[in-house]
Scaffold this motif. Structure first.
Motif, PDB file in Angstrom:
ATOM      1  N   LYS A 288      14.658 -10.723  -7.876  1.00 49.96           N
ATOM      2  CA  LYS A 288      15.104 -10.861  -9.273  1.00 49.96           C
ATOM      3  C   LYS A 288      15.135 -12.323  -9.702  1.00 49.96           C
ATOM      4  O   LYS A 288      15.356 -12.631 -10.871  1.00 49.96           O
ATOM      5  N   GLY A 289      14.922 -13.217  -8.753  1.00 49.46           N
ATOM      6  CA  GLY A 289      14.878 -14.626  -9.082  1.00 49.46           C
ATOM      7  C   GLY A 289      16.082 -15.437  -8.638  1.00 49.46           C
ATOM      8  O   GLY A 289      16.173 -16.635  -8.903  1.00 49.46           O
ATOM      9  N   TRP A 290      17.031 -14.780  -7.951  1.00 51.93           N
ATOM     10  CA  TRP A 290      18.198 -15.513  -7.469  1.00 51.93           C
ATOM     11  C   TRP A 290      17.793 -16.432  -6.315  1.00 51.93           C
ATOM     12  O   TRP A 290      17.080 -16.003  -5.389  1.00 51.93           O
ATOM     13  N   PRO A 291      18.286 -17.674  -6.301  1.00 55.36           N
ATOM     14  CA  PRO A 291      18.056 -18.523  -5.119  1.00 55.36           C
ATOM     15  C   PRO A 291      18.776 -17.914  -3.914  1.00 55.36           C
ATOM     16  O   PRO A 291      19.801 -17.252  -4.059  1.00 55.36           O
ATOM     17  N   GLU A 292      18.226 -18.141  -2.738  1.00 57.10           N
ATOM     18  CA  GLU A 292      18.822 -17.596  -1.515  1.00 57.10           C
ATOM     19  C   GLU A 292      20.288 -17.998  -1.366  1.00 57.10           C
ATOM     20  O   GLU A 292      21.138 -17.188  -0.986  1.00 57.10           O
ATOM     21  N   THR A 293      20.578 -19.250  -1.683  1.00 59.68           N
ATOM     22  CA  THR A 293      21.952 -19.739  -1.540  1.00 59.68           C
ATOM     23  C   THR A 293      22.922 -19.029  -2.474  1.00 59.68           C
ATOM     24  O   THR A 293      24.088 -18.820  -2.126  1.00 59.68           O
ATOM     25  N   ARG A 294      22.453 -18.635  -3.654  1.00 60.38           N
ATOM     26  CA  ARG A 294      23.320 -17.923  -4.605  1.00 60.38           C
ATOM     27  C   ARG A 294      23.634 -16.526  -4.092  1.00 60.38           C
ATOM     28  O   ARG A 294      24.776 -16.067  -4.176  1.00 60.38           O
ATOM     29  N   VAL A 295      22.634 -15.846  -3.559  1.00 65.01           N
ATOM     30  CA  VAL A 295      22.852 -14.504  -3.011  1.00 65.01           C
ATOM     31  C   VAL A 295      23.893 -14.562  -1.902  1.00 65.01           C
ATOM     32  O   VAL A 295      24.832 -13.764  -1.865  1.00 65.01           O
ATOM     33  N   VAL A 296      23.740 -15.525  -1.004  1.00 66.45           N
ATOM     34  CA  VAL A 296      24.662 -15.665   0.114  1.00 66.45           C
ATOM     35  C   VAL A 296      26.078 -15.944  -0.378  1.00 66.45           C
ATOM     36  O   VAL A 296      27.047 -15.320   0.074  1.00 66.45           O
ATOM     37  N   ALA A 297      26.217 -16.858  -1.328  1.00 58.65           N
ATOM     38  CA  ALA A 297      27.535 -17.214  -1.850  1.00 58.65           C
ATOM     39  C   ALA A 297      28.220 -16.022  -2.509  1.00 58.65           C
ATOM     40  O   ALA A 297      29.410 -15.769  -2.294  1.00 58.65           O
ATOM     41  N   VAL A 298      27.468 -15.263  -3.303  1.00 56.97           N
ATOM     42  CA  VAL A 298      28.042 -14.095  -3.989  1.00 56.97           C
ATOM     43  C   VAL A 298      28.468 -13.038  -2.972  1.00 56.97           C
ATOM     44  O   VAL A 298      29.536 -12.433  -3.108  1.00 56.97           O
ATOM     45  N   PHE A 299      27.684 -12.837  -1.943  1.00 55.84           N
ATOM     46  CA  PHE A 299      28.030 -11.854  -0.913  1.00 55.84           C
ATOM     47  C   PHE A 299      29.258 -12.309  -0.113  1.00 55.84           C
ATOM     48  O   PHE A 299      30.074 -11.490   0.298  1.00 55.84           O
ATOM     49  N   TRP A 300      29.381 -13.606   0.110  1.00 51.46           N
ATOM     50  CA  TRP A 300      30.588 -14.129   0.773  1.00 51.46           C
ATOM     51  C   TRP A 300      31.819 -13.870  -0.090  1.00 51.46           C
ATOM     52  O   TRP A 300      32.854 -13.415   0.412  1.00 51.46           O
ATOM     53  N   ILE A 301      31.694 -14.176  -1.367  1.00 47.74           N
ATOM     54  CA  ILE A 301      32.822 -13.981  -2.296  1.00 47.74           C
ATOM     55  C   ILE A 301      33.223 -12.515  -2.341  1.00 47.74           C
ATOM     56  O   ILE A 301      34.411 -12.179  -2.306  1.00 47.74           O
ATOM     57  N   ALA A 302      32.228 -11.638  -2.401  1.00 51.43           N
ATOM     58  CA  ALA A 302      32.511 -10.198  -2.418  1.00 51.43           C
ATOM     59  C   ALA A 302      33.257  -9.782  -1.153  1.00 51.43           C
ATOM     60  O   ALA A 302      34.200  -8.971  -1.207  1.00 51.43           O
ATOM     61  N   THR A 303      32.890 -10.356  -0.019  1.00 50.18           N
ATOM     62  CA  THR A 303      33.550 -10.022   1.247  1.00 50.18           C
ATOM     63  C   THR A 303      35.003 -10.474   1.241  1.00 50.18           C
ATOM     64  O   THR A 303      35.890  -9.749   1.733  1.00 50.18           O
ATOM     65  N   VAL A 304      35.270 -11.647   0.697  1.00 47.63           N
ATOM     66  CA  VAL A 304      36.659 -12.111   0.582  1.00 47.63           C
ATOM     67  C   VAL A 304      37.479 -11.137  -0.245  1.00 47.63           C
ATOM     68  O   VAL A 304      38.595 -10.742   0.140  1.00 47.63           O
ATOM     69  N   ILE A 305      36.938 -10.718  -1.367  1.00 44.42           N
ATOM     70  CA  ILE A 305      37.644  -9.780  -2.249  1.00 44.42           C
ATOM     71  C   ILE A 305      37.913  -8.462  -1.541  1.00 44.42           C
ATOM     72  O   ILE A 305      39.034  -7.916  -1.590  1.00 44.42           O
ATOM     73  N   PHE A 306      36.909  -7.937  -0.854  1.00 42.62           N
ATOM     74  CA  PHE A 306      37.087  -6.644  -0.188  1.00 42.62           C
ATOM     75  C   PHE A 306      37.998  -6.747   1.033  1.00 42.62           C
ATOM     76  O   PHE A 306      38.659  -5.775   1.396  1.00 42.62           O
ATOM     77  N   CYS A 307      38.058  -7.909   1.658  1.00 38.89           N
ATOM     78  CA  CYS A 307      39.012  -8.088   2.757  1.00 38.89           C
ATOM     79  C   CYS A 307      40.442  -8.137   2.220  1.00 38.89           C
ATOM     80  O   CYS A 307      41.374  -7.640   2.866  1.00 38.89           O
ATOM     81  N   LEU A 308      40.627  -8.714   1.040  1.00 36.62           N
ATOM     82  CA  LEU A 308      41.946  -8.709   0.401  1.00 36.62           C
ATOM     83  C   LEU A 308      42.343  -7.266   0.059  1.00 36.62           C
ATOM     84  O   LEU A 308      43.495  -6.860   0.244  1.00 36.62           O
ATOM     85  N   ILE A 309      41.382  -6.488  -0.421  1.00 40.98           N
ATOM     86  CA  ILE A 309      41.632  -5.072  -0.689  1.00 40.98           C
ATOM     87  C   ILE A 309      41.956  -4.355   0.611  1.00 40.98           C
ATOM     88  O   ILE A 309      42.836  -3.481   0.671  1.00 40.98           O
ATOM     89  N   GLY A 310      41.260  -4.731   1.690  1.00 40.48           N
ATOM     90  CA  GLY A 310      41.512  -4.143   2.999  1.00 40.48           C
ATOM     91  C   GLY A 310      42.936  -4.384   3.472  1.00 40.48           C
ATOM     92  O   GLY A 310      43.576  -3.492   4.046  1.00 40.48           O
ATOM     93  N   ILE A 311      43.460  -5.585   3.217  1.00 38.39           N
ATOM     94  CA  ILE A 311      44.854  -5.878   3.594  1.00 38.39           C
ATOM     95  C   ILE A 311      45.819  -4.980   2.831  1.00 38.39           C
ATOM     96  O   ILE A 311      46.763  -4.432   3.399  1.00 38.39           O
ATOM     97  N   VAL A 312      45.536  -4.812   1.549  1.00 38.85           N
ATOM     98  CA  VAL A 312      46.383  -3.927   0.731  1.00 38.85           C
ATOM     99  C   VAL A 312      46.303  -2.498   1.230  1.00 38.85           C
ATOM    100  O   VAL A 312      47.293  -1.764   1.228  1.00 38.85           O
ATOM    101  N   SER A 313      45.107  -2.090   1.683  1.00 40.42           N
ATOM    102  CA  SER A 313      44.902  -0.689   2.067  1.00 40.42           C
ATOM    103  C   SER A 313      45.655  -0.262   3.307  1.00 40.42           C
ATOM    104  O   SER A 313      45.869   0.932   3.537  1.00 40.42           O
ATOM    105  N   ILE A 314      46.081  -1.233   4.142  1.00 41.28           N
ATOM    106  CA  ILE A 314      46.757  -0.861   5.385  1.00 41.28           C
ATOM    107  C   ILE A 314      48.204  -1.355   5.427  1.00 41.28           C
ATOM    108  O   ILE A 314      48.839  -1.350   6.466  1.00 41.28           O
ATOM    109  N   ASN A 315      48.705  -1.765   4.273  1.00 43.34           N
ATOM    110  CA  ASN A 315      50.095  -2.236   4.221  1.00 43.34           C
ATOM    111  C   ASN A 315      50.887  -1.484   3.145  1.00 43.34           C
ATOM    112  O   ASN A 315      50.326  -0.891   2.263  1.00 43.34           O
TER     113      ASN A 315
END
Length: 321
Positions: free
Chosen positions: A294-321
Motif C-alpha cells: 500500500k506504500g507504507w515504509p517498512e519502519t512505519r509498519v513495524v512501529a504501528v504493529f509495536w504500538i498495537a501490541t502495547v495496546i493489546f497487552c494493556l487490554i490483556g492486563i485488564v482481562s486477567i485482573n
C-alpha cells in the motif's frame, strides 16, 4: 519471591550479554556465509536483503541461557520453559541450516516441521495437565474467578494453540525488528504477570527473554544487520506458548499476541480466497506485506504493529485482573 528489582536486573544483564555477543557472532555468521535467501514472490524491495546473515536467533538463545542459568532457579517450570524454547529453536535451526546449505528459501518440508512441533506441544500440554493445580482448567479472560475445564480436550486444544502460536510468530518475522519488537513487549507483559502472581520462574525467564529481544533489536532493527531466522522465530513462539500455558492463560495469547494472530489469519484468508474464488483479499500476505504494498515504509509498519501490541497487552492486563 522475585522482586521488581530482580526482574529489572535480569533484563539489563540479558540485554548486555546480547549486545556483547552481537559483534562476535554476526561476523562469524557472515564468514560462514550463513546468509538469508529472500523468496522471489515477496516484496521486490526485500531482494536487497538477500545475503544478510541469518540464524541470529542463536544470539538471543545464548543470552537467555546464560542469564537464566546464572540468575534463575532451575526448577521444573524453568526446565520446561527452556525445553520448549530450545526445542522449537532446534527445529528452526535445522530448517535454517537446510536453507543455507541448499541455497533456497524453503528448508524442512512442512510435515517435518509440524511433526516436531506437535511432539513438543503435546509434551508441554501433558506436563501442565499433570502438574498444574488447575489440571485441565484454563483461565477465561475478562471473567473473574471463572475457569473453563477442557477435560479430555485439554491436550489437543493446548497442542493446537502451541503449534498455531509458534507458526504465527514465524509468519510475523518478515520485517526488520517486527517479531523481536512485538515479542519484547509480550515478554514484558508475561514478566509483569509472573511477578504479580508470585511465579518466580516465569518472571525471571520472561525478563531474560525481554532483555535478549531488546538487545537483539540493536542489530535487527531497520536496516537489519542480522535476521533471527526460524531459529529465533520458532524459539520465541515456543517461549511465548510455554509461558502462557504454565500461567493457564492460553486464551490470552490472541489478545496480547494480536499481531501474531492477524498475521496468521491474513495468510489463511488469502489462501482460502484464492483457492475458492481465484481472487486475493490482500495485496500480499502476511498482513505486514499488504501495508508495504500500500506504500507504507517498512519502519512505519513495524512501529504501528509495536504500538498495537502495547495496546493489546494493556487490554490483556485488564482481562486477567
Amino acid at each position: 519471591m522475585v522482586e521488581y528489582t530482580d526482574a529489572i536486573r535480569t533484563i539489563l544483564i540479558s540485554f548486555a550479554i546480547t549486545i556483547i555477543l552481537g559483534p562476535i557472532l554476526i561476523p562469524l555468521l557472515r564468514k560462514l556465509k550463513i546468509g538469508q535467501n529472500v523468496r522471489d514472490n515477496g516484496p521486490k524491495t526485500h531482494l536487497k536483503k538477500s545475503g544478510t546473515p541469518t540464524m541470529g536467533g542463536v544470539i538471543m538463545l545464548i543470552a537467555l541461557l546464560i542469564t537464566v542459568l546464572t540468575f534463575g532457579k532451575i526448577n521444573k517450570d524453568m526446565f520446561i520453559l527452556l525445553i520448549s524454547t530450545f526445542g522449537f529453536g532446534l527445529i528452526g535451526f535445522v530448517d535454517d541450516y537446510i536453507k543455507v546449505k541448499k541455497e533456497r528459501s524453503l528448508g524442512l518440508k512442512p510435515y517435518q516441521k509440524i511433526i516436531g512441533q506437535v511432539i513438543l506441544a503435546v509434551f508441554l500440554a501433558v506436563y501442565q495437565s499433570n502438574t498444574s493445580v488447575l489440571g485441565t482448567k484454563i483461565i477465561i479472560p475478562f471473567v473473574e474467578g471463572k475457569f473453563l475445564d477442557l477435560g479430555p480436550f485439554y491436550v489437543p486444544f493446548i497442542a493446537f494453540v502451541v503449534v498455531g502460536t509458534v507458526n504465527s510468530v514465524n509468519l510475523t518475522d518478515g520485517l526488520d525488528g517486527l517479531a523481536s519488537g512485538v515479542t519484547l513487549i509480550i515478554m514484558a507483559f508475561f514478566g509483569l504477570v509472573g511477578l504479580n502472581w508470585g511465579m518466580s520462574s516465569i518472571s525471571i525467564f520472561s525478563a531474560a527473554m525481554t532483555g535478549a529481544c531488546l538487545g537483539f533489536l540493536i542489530y535487527n532493527s531497520y536496516p537489519a544487520r542480522v535476521f533471527m531466522g526460524d531459529t529465533g522465530s520458532l524459539a520465541l513462539g515456543g517461549a511465548v506458548s510455554a509461558i502462557a500455558i504454565l500461567l493457564n492463560l492460553p486464551l490470552v495469547i490472541p489478545i496480547v499476541g494480536f499481531i501474531y494472530f492477524i498475521e496468521a489469519i491474513s495468510v489463511i484468508i488469502q489462501v482460502l480466497s484464492f483457492k475458492l474464488t481465484g481472487k486475493r483479499v490482500f495485496l500480499m500476505a502476511p498482513l505486514h506485506h499488504h501495508f508495504e504494498q500500500k506504500g507504507w515504509p517498512e519502519t512505519r509498519v513495524v512501529a504501528v504493529f509495536w504500538i498495537a501490541t502495547v495496546i493489546f497487552c494493556l487490554i490483556g492486563i485488564v482481562s486477567i485482573n
